[in-house]
Motif scaffolding. Structure first.
Motif, PDB file in Angstrom:
ATOM      1  N   LEU A   1       0.842  -1.184   0.000  1.00 57.18           N
ATOM      2  CA  LEU A   1       0.000   0.000   0.000  1.00 57.18           C
ATOM      3  C   LEU A   1       0.880   1.237   0.000  1.00 57.18           C
ATOM      4  N   THR A   2       0.447   2.267  -0.697  1.00 55.45           N
ATOM      5  CA  THR A   2       1.239   3.491  -0.829  1.00 55.45           C
ATOM      6  C   THR A   2       0.521   4.653  -0.166  1.00 55.45           C
ATOM      7  N   LEU A   3       1.279   5.380   0.672  1.00 54.78           N
ATOM      8  CA  LEU A   3       0.772   6.591   1.316  1.00 54.78           C
ATOM      9  C   LEU A   3       1.672   7.766   0.945  1.00 54.78           C
ATOM     10  N   THR A   4       1.107   8.960   0.966  1.00 59.40           N
ATOM     11  CA  THR A   4       1.889  10.176   0.740  1.00 59.40           C
ATOM     12  C   THR A   4       1.853  11.105   1.944  1.00 59.40           C
ATOM     13  N   GLU A   5       1.171  10.697   2.995  1.00 58.74           N
ATOM     14  CA  GLU A   5       1.096  11.502   4.202  1.00 58.74           C
ATOM     15  C   GLU A   5       1.848  10.783   5.313  1.00 58.74           C
ATOM     16  N   ALA A   6       2.983  11.388   5.715  1.00 57.74           N
ATOM     17  CA  ALA A   6       3.835  10.726   6.695  1.00 57.74           C
ATOM     18  C   ALA A   6       3.221  10.710   8.086  1.00 57.74           C
ATOM     19  N   ASN A   7       2.273  11.608   8.352  1.00 56.04           N
ATOM     20  CA  ASN A   7       1.702  11.671   9.702  1.00 56.04           C
ATOM     21  C   ASN A   7       0.659  10.595   9.956  1.00 56.04           C
TER      22      ASN A   7
ATOM     23  N   MET B   1       4.722  17.437  -7.237  1.00 58.73           N
ATOM     24  CA  MET B   1       4.115  16.951  -5.997  1.00 58.73           C
ATOM     25  C   MET B   1       5.223  16.699  -4.993  1.00 58.73           C
ATOM     26  N   PRO B   2       4.912  16.647  -3.701  1.00 56.96           N
ATOM     27  CA  PRO B   2       5.940  16.338  -2.705  1.00 56.96           C
ATOM     28  C   PRO B   2       6.641  15.021  -3.019  1.00 56.96           C
ATOM     29  N   ASN B   3       7.984  15.080  -3.099  1.00 55.17           N
ATOM     30  CA  ASN B   3       8.766  13.893  -3.443  1.00 55.17           C
ATOM     31  C   ASN B   3       8.948  13.014  -2.211  1.00 55.17           C
ATOM     32  N   VAL B   4       7.878  12.347  -1.818  1.00 49.79           N
ATOM     33  CA  VAL B   4       7.891  11.487  -0.643  1.00 49.79           C
ATOM     34  C   VAL B   4       6.831  10.405  -0.825  1.00 49.79           C
ATOM     35  N   TYR B   5       7.125   9.226  -0.315  1.00 53.85           N
ATOM     36  CA  TYR B   5       6.113   8.175  -0.297  1.00 53.85           C
ATOM     37  C   TYR B   5       6.399   7.225   0.851  1.00 53.85           C
ATOM     38  N   ILE B   6       5.343   6.525   1.267  1.00 51.08           N
ATOM     39  CA  ILE B   6       5.440   5.495   2.300  1.00 51.08           C
ATOM     40  C   ILE B   6       4.784   4.238   1.750  1.00 51.08           C
ATOM     41  N   ARG B   7       5.498   3.127   1.794  1.00 49.65           N
ATOM     42  CA  ARG B   7       4.955   1.850   1.344  1.00 49.65           C
ATOM     43  C   ARG B   7       4.801   0.927   2.546  1.00 49.65           C
ATOM     44  N   ILE B   8       3.603   0.356   2.655  1.00 51.01           N
ATOM     45  CA  ILE B   8       3.298  -0.595   3.731  1.00 51.01           C
ATOM     46  C   ILE B   8       3.135  -1.971   3.102  1.00 51.01           C
ATOM     47  N   PHE B   9       3.942  -2.934   3.542  1.00 45.93           N
ATOM     48  CA  PHE B   9       3.923  -4.279   2.991  1.00 45.93           C
ATOM     49  C   PHE B   9       3.045  -5.182   3.854  1.00 45.93           C
ATOM     50  N   PRO B  10       2.595  -6.309   3.295  1.00 49.82           N
ATOM     51  CA  PRO B  10       1.652  -7.168   4.046  1.00 49.82           C
ATOM     52  C   PRO B  10       2.186  -7.663   5.390  1.00 49.82           C
ATOM     53  N   ASN B  11       3.518  -7.834   5.518  1.00 53.57           N
ATOM     54  CA  ASN B  11       4.076  -8.329   6.781  1.00 53.57           C
ATOM     55  C   ASN B  11       4.276  -7.235   7.823  1.00 53.57           C
ATOM     56  N   GLY B  12       3.823  -6.016   7.526  1.00 50.71           N
ATOM     57  CA  GLY B  12       3.959  -4.903   8.462  1.00 50.71           C
ATOM     58  C   GLY B  12       5.209  -4.073   8.258  1.00 50.71           C
ATOM     59  N   SER B  13       6.006  -4.396   7.253  1.00 47.35           N
ATOM     60  CA  SER B  13       7.211  -3.626   6.976  1.00 47.35           C
ATOM     61  C   SER B  13       6.833  -2.293   6.335  1.00 47.35           C
ATOM     62  N   VAL B  14       7.505  -1.236   6.777  1.00 48.45           N
ATOM     63  CA  VAL B  14       7.221   0.118   6.294  1.00 48.45           C
ATOM     64  C   VAL B  14       8.487   0.670   5.647  1.00 48.45           C
ATOM     65  N   LEU B  15       8.350   1.219   4.436  1.00 45.32           N
ATOM     66  CA  LEU B  15       9.443   1.852   3.720  1.00 45.32           C
ATOM     67  C   LEU B  15       9.103   3.319   3.519  1.00 45.32           C
ATOM     68  N   TYR B  16       9.987   4.190   4.027  1.00 46.52           N
ATOM     69  CA  TYR B  16       9.796   5.636   3.896  1.00 46.52           C
ATOM     70  C   TYR B  16      10.904   6.178   3.018  1.00 46.52           C
ATOM     71  N   SER B  17      10.547   6.925   1.963  1.00 47.06           N
ATOM     72  CA  SER B  17      11.522   7.469   1.026  1.00 47.06           C
ATOM     73  C   SER B  17      11.187   8.920   0.745  1.00 47.06           C
ATOM     74  N   ILE B  18      12.243   9.775   0.732  1.00 46.79           N
ATOM     75  CA  ILE B  18      12.045  11.205   0.502  1.00 46.79           C
ATOM     76  C   ILE B  18      13.288  11.777  -0.159  1.00 46.79           C
ATOM     77  N   ARG B  19      13.101  12.779  -0.996  1.00 50.27           N
ATOM     78  CA  ARG B  19      14.219  13.479  -1.647  1.00 50.27           C
ATOM     79  C   ARG B  19      14.415  14.819  -0.956  1.00 50.27           C
ATOM     80  N   ILE B  20      15.627  15.075  -0.491  1.00 46.66           N
ATOM     81  CA  ILE B  20      15.915  16.290   0.256  1.00 46.66           C
ATOM     82  C   ILE B  20      17.241  16.882  -0.214  1.00 46.66           C
TER      83      ILE B  20
END
Length: 453
Positions: A110-116, A138-157
């Motif tokens: 699952l993909t999210l764009t809101e880090a909060n 658009m804001p260069n950020v995304y959050i991916r939630i995997f089925p096992n509960g793993s979370v990947l946060y990526s952002i360009r700064i």
């Protein structure tokens, strides 16, 4: 209507039905994603203020693995001692509360764009001076939630980071610029940062810097202890080597040329005072201007840099050439004074000889006492004769080659010019030998010490 027409009509109807079913499946699949998001992040079901549990659901600290991708390094400023970098920053951790059904492998993440919406590590860059996110388009950020509960946060700064430099070997130096990342509020009892296994730091292949070369980078840990506890910290050490070709063309070769031009005055005539003075003053002012320009592009440090030694010695050689002409001018006037004194003395001797000859002509009839044929041992004239005989009996001394060569130049001023023509280039060549051997060997020694830092 023939059989063929019936066949095509049935095929067309079947295709329309399958397409409508596929569209309904896609719509239903997107609806499934919405239901999963509402299920795991709905009101009263997930609290982003509470950190995830430790490994395997224990009460240990949450483990966050970090990796970065360096996109570009725009500048490395020696004056302000900072550098600017643009990177893609990634964090990955496991949150057991975010597990969901992947619908038999059809829902990969699952993909999210809101880090909060989810819990986030409170990481900050400890040596940051300035920084900003990228929001175009658009804001260069995304959050991916995997089925096992793993979370990947990526952002360009983009960051401007402090880089304390040691400029003793400038411009033959290497600099280490660090990127430090640490937890701001969570101690190591609650949060631990680790580098991602395998390849934690990647650098773009066509990275180009105008005055530096990125030789290598090292990853390490830099946990810090304060009054409030111990905090997890990661760091990347970027080793930059300064490109020497720019400084060779812009500083070293022009300084050598100015020093050599100042030696031209040694070959000019001693009487060409305006030419020698203007040449010496011009080269001295040019050298001083270049030295001030070099120092303007560097911070005012308390120690002596390699470039300071070079410019200082070159300035000394140019100033020495100007002083040499002052000495030649003084020696020339002294030689002229001695020549005038000799001329006056010769004139006086000639006048006395003329007067004596006139006196002899007038007293030609005068009688003179006869000189004794045998002189006593204590007679002064006998002693003088004996001394002259001893001098003539001594073997003659062989003059040295240097004295023989210098005897070709009768005046002291000319001798000073001739000696300077040889002495100045030899001393400058010896200085170059000592300078380059010293600083190049120092560079190799520092290169062996740097990996231990």
């Amino acid at each position: 209507m023939g059989t063929g027409h019936y066949f095509w009509a049935i095929f067309y109807f079947t295709s329309l039905c399958s397409a409508s079913l596929a569209n309904n499946a896609k719509i239903n699949f997107r609806e499934k994603e919405k239901k999963v998001l509402d299920q795991i992040l709905g009101a009263g079901k997930y609290d982003a203020r509470i950190r995830p549990s430790g490994i395997n659901g224990t009460d240990g600290p949450a483990v966050v693995r970090v990796n970065i991708f360096v996109r570009s390094i725009s500048k490395i400023d020696d004056v302000t001692m900072e550098y600017s970098v643009q990177l893609t920053f990634r964090e990955q951790w496991t949150d057991e509360r975010l597990k969901f059904d992947d619908i038999q492998g059809r829902l990969k993440y699952l993909t999210l764009t809101e880090a909060n919406r989810v819990w986030m590590p409170d990481l900050f860059f400890s040596n940051e001076k300035e920084g900003h996110f990228h929001n175009i388009i658009m804001p260069n950020v995304y959050i991916r939630i995997f089925p096992n509960g793993s979370v990947l946060y990526s952002i360009r700064i983009s960051l401007t980071l402090a880089c304390p430099m040691n400029l003793k070997l400038y411009p033959l130096d290497r600099q280490i610029c660090s990127l430090r990342m640490a937890s701001y509020g969570w101690t190591t009892n609650d949060l631990v940062f680790l580098w991602k296994e395998g390849d934690p730091v990647q650098v773009v292949k066509n990275l180009h810097l105008p005055r530096f070369t990125l030789e290598k980078f090292l990853t390490d840990y830099c946990n810090s202890k304060t009054n409030t506890g111990e905090y997890s910290c990661l760091k990347v050490d970027l080793l930059f080597k300064r490109e020497f070709s720019y400084y060779l063309i812009q500083i070293y070769i022009p300084c050598c040329m100015l020093v050599i031009v100042s030696w031209v005055s040694f070959w000019l005539d001693q009487g060409a005072v305006p030419a020698r003075v203007s040449l010496g003053v011009t080269t001295l002012l040019t050298m001083a201007t270049q030295t001030s320009g070099i120092n303007a592009s560097l911070p005012p440090v308390s120690y002596t840099k390699a470039i300071d030694v070079w410019t200082g010695v070159c300035l000394t050689f140019v100033f020495g050439a100007l002083l040499e002409f002052a000495l030649v001018n003084y020696a020339s006037r002294s030689d002229m004074h001695k020549e005038n004194m000799k001329k006056k003395r010769r004139d006086l001797e000639q006048a006395s000889l003329d007067a004596a000859s006139d006196l002899l002509d007038t007293d030609s009839n005068a009688t003179f006492a006869m000189k004794p044929l045998v002189r006593h041992p204590g007679d002064p004239l006998a002693l003088e004769k004996l001394r002259q005989c001893e001098v003539h009996m001594q073997p003659p001394k062989r003059p040295s080659c240097c004295k023989t060569w210098l005897s070709k130049f009768p005046t002291r001023s000319k001798r000073i010019d001739v000696i300077s023509r040889i002495t100045f280039p030899l001393v400058f060549a010896l200085f170059n030998l000592v300078y380059w051997s010293t600083y190049l060997f120092r560079e190799e020694e520092d290169e062996t010490v740097l990996p231990l830092l």
